[in-house]
Design an enzyme around this catalytic site. Structure first.
Site, PDB file in Angstrom:
ATOM      1  N   LYS A 172       0.872  -1.185   0.000  1.00  0.00           N
ATOM      2  CA  LYS A 172       0.000   0.000   0.000  1.00  0.00           C
ATOM      3  C   LYS A 172       0.905   1.229   0.000  1.00  0.00           C
ATOM      4  CE  LYS A 172      -4.147   1.841   0.074  1.00  0.00           C
ATOM      5  NZ  LYS A 172      -4.951   1.839  -1.168  1.00  0.00           N
ATOM      6  N   ASP A 201      -5.555  -3.232  -2.141  1.00  0.00           N
ATOM      7  CA  ASP A 201      -6.964  -3.170  -2.488  1.00  0.00           C
ATOM      8  C   ASP A 201      -7.213  -3.712  -3.893  1.00  0.00           C
ATOM      9  OD1 ASP A 201      -5.435  -0.975  -3.170  1.00  0.00           O
ATOM     10  OD2 ASP A 201      -6.956   0.513  -2.702  1.00  0.00           O
ATOM     11  N   ASP A 225      -2.306 -12.045   5.688  1.00  0.00           N
ATOM     12  CA  ASP A 225      -3.301 -12.766   6.476  1.00  0.00           C
ATOM     13  C   ASP A 225      -4.672 -12.663   5.819  1.00  0.00           C
ATOM     14  OD1 ASP A 225      -4.603 -14.129   8.470  1.00  0.00           O
ATOM     15  OD2 ASP A 225      -4.289 -12.628  10.018  1.00  0.00           O
ATOM     16  N   ASP A 262      -6.740 -15.739   3.311  1.00  0.00           N
ATOM     17  CA  ASP A 262      -8.074 -16.247   3.638  1.00  0.00           C
ATOM     18  C   ASP A 262      -9.035 -16.003   2.478  1.00  0.00           C
ATOM     19  OD1 ASP A 262      -7.322 -17.212   6.048  1.00  0.00           O
ATOM     20  OD2 ASP A 262      -8.340 -15.716   7.265  1.00  0.00           O
TER      21      ASP A 262
END
Length: 353
Positions: free
Chosen positions: A187, A219, A243, A247
């Site tokens: 980012k 993003d 993380d 997922d």
């Protein structure tokens, strides 16, 4: 080959899926003439309840004298539902990573053709997706300075050059072994820590001229892995982003119960499924053991037991093709198989093949 394996079943469904992972390891050892020995230790909520520490010193010593750690899951509703708890099961997992120096989490993401219908994504988007996410595991906000009172809280997203260089080096080297494409996710338009990541990655590009390196904000990457997953080969990113991103990739495979992982670093390597402890299902013979079994396959591959690892993967593929599946991935009207039944079918396949 002889291997000493530390076994950490943990909480919830952990002991059930671990039994299947060990059974598969034993079937491999018998078939290929290896000797695997096991030493079990406590971690997570069960360790808190027993000795007040989610990663006791004795457990760390078991891990340090082993060649590898096979880990299941930690987590308990007793602690999840208590926001004031001073010690939590997940603290043990963070402590284990830190003390073992496990700075890199390797998570493969691949589809199974027979399970494409289980994904919420369209077949034409995900068919053939096959990439790896490499997540930095011991830095960033999870380990930086923290503060909280009734009116203010902060977490420090701290990274140093050596931490970033070592994880990027691993990522570039993984890319060299695959399709030679690396995506650095950050980012950098907002975060200073991400700008340092990007700066160092650009400095290192010249050391790996055969690798095509691109950069993507988190993003955008979060959207791209779901809309164009076949674009990726190797993704590398920092702890918090990794993380969340890893997922999210369970949407591609159709179930978190299918994803294994490895955590590598300074000391004993660790292999674990990516799903949680699912305490509501503990003891009910419902949990999918495939991610634990595939984690065992990653363990075997780490020690260059490539045919053994391939045999486990073939057994998993065969079980899925024959609809030997736990309920969450079973076809409509298919026979009910529990955790133990799926594990036993895979063991029998390895023995007879």
């Amino acid at each position: 080959m002889e291997l000493r394996i530390a076994v950490l079943p943990g909480d919830g469904i952990g002991p059930e899926i671990m039994r299947q992972g060990i059974a598969v390891m034993n079937a491999v050892a018998l078939k290929f003439g290896h000797r695997f020995s096991y030493e079990e230790a406590m971690v997570g909520a069960s360790a808190i309840d027993a000795v007040g520490d989610p990663y006791p010193k004795d457990t760390h010593e078991v891990c340090m004298r082993a060649d590898a750690v096979l880990f299941a899951a930690v987590g308990s509703l007793k602690y999840d539902n208590n926001p004031t708890a001073k010690v939590r099961p997940e603290t043990g997992l963070l402590a284990m990573r830190k003390q073992l120096g496990l700075y890199a989490n390797i998570r493969p993401v691949a589809t199974f053709d027979c399970l494409l219908h289980k994904s919420p994504l369209k077949d034409e988007l995900i068919r053939g997706a096959d990439f790896i996410v490499i997540r930095e595991l011991t830095g960033g906000m999870y380990f930086g300075e923290k503060y909280q009172d009734n009116d203010k809280a902060y977490d420090t997203d701290l990274y140093t050059r050596p931490e970033i260089e070592r994880i990027l080096k691993m990522a570039f080297e993984y890319a060299l072994k695959r399709k030679k494409h690396l995506t650095v996710v950050d980012k950098a338009n907002v975060l200073a820590s991400s700008r340092l990541w990007r700066q160092i990655a650009k400095e290192m590009e010249s050391q790996y001229p055969d690798v095509t390196t691109d950069y993507m904000f988190i993003d955008n990457a979060s959207m791209r892995v779901l809309t164009d997953p076949r674009f990726f080969d190797v993704i590398v990113t920092e702890n918090t982003f990794g993380d969340i991103l890893t997922d999210e990739t369970s949407c591609i495979t159709g179930s978190m119960g299918l994803q294994p992982s490895a955590s590598l670093g300074l000391h004993t390597p660790l292999f674990e499924p990516v799903h949680g402890s699912w305490p509501q299902a503990a003891g009910q013979n419902l949990a999918n053991p495939l991610a634990q079994i595939l984690s065992a396959a990653m363990l075997l591959e780490h020690f260059s037991l490539t045919e053994e690892s391939a045999q486990v993967r073939r057994a998993v593929d065969a079980s899925l093709a024959e609809n030997v599946r736990t309920p969450e991935i079973q076809v409509e009207g298919g026979r009910h198989y529990g955790t133990a039944e799926v594990g036993q079918w895979i063991v029998d396949y390895i023995k007879r093949s």
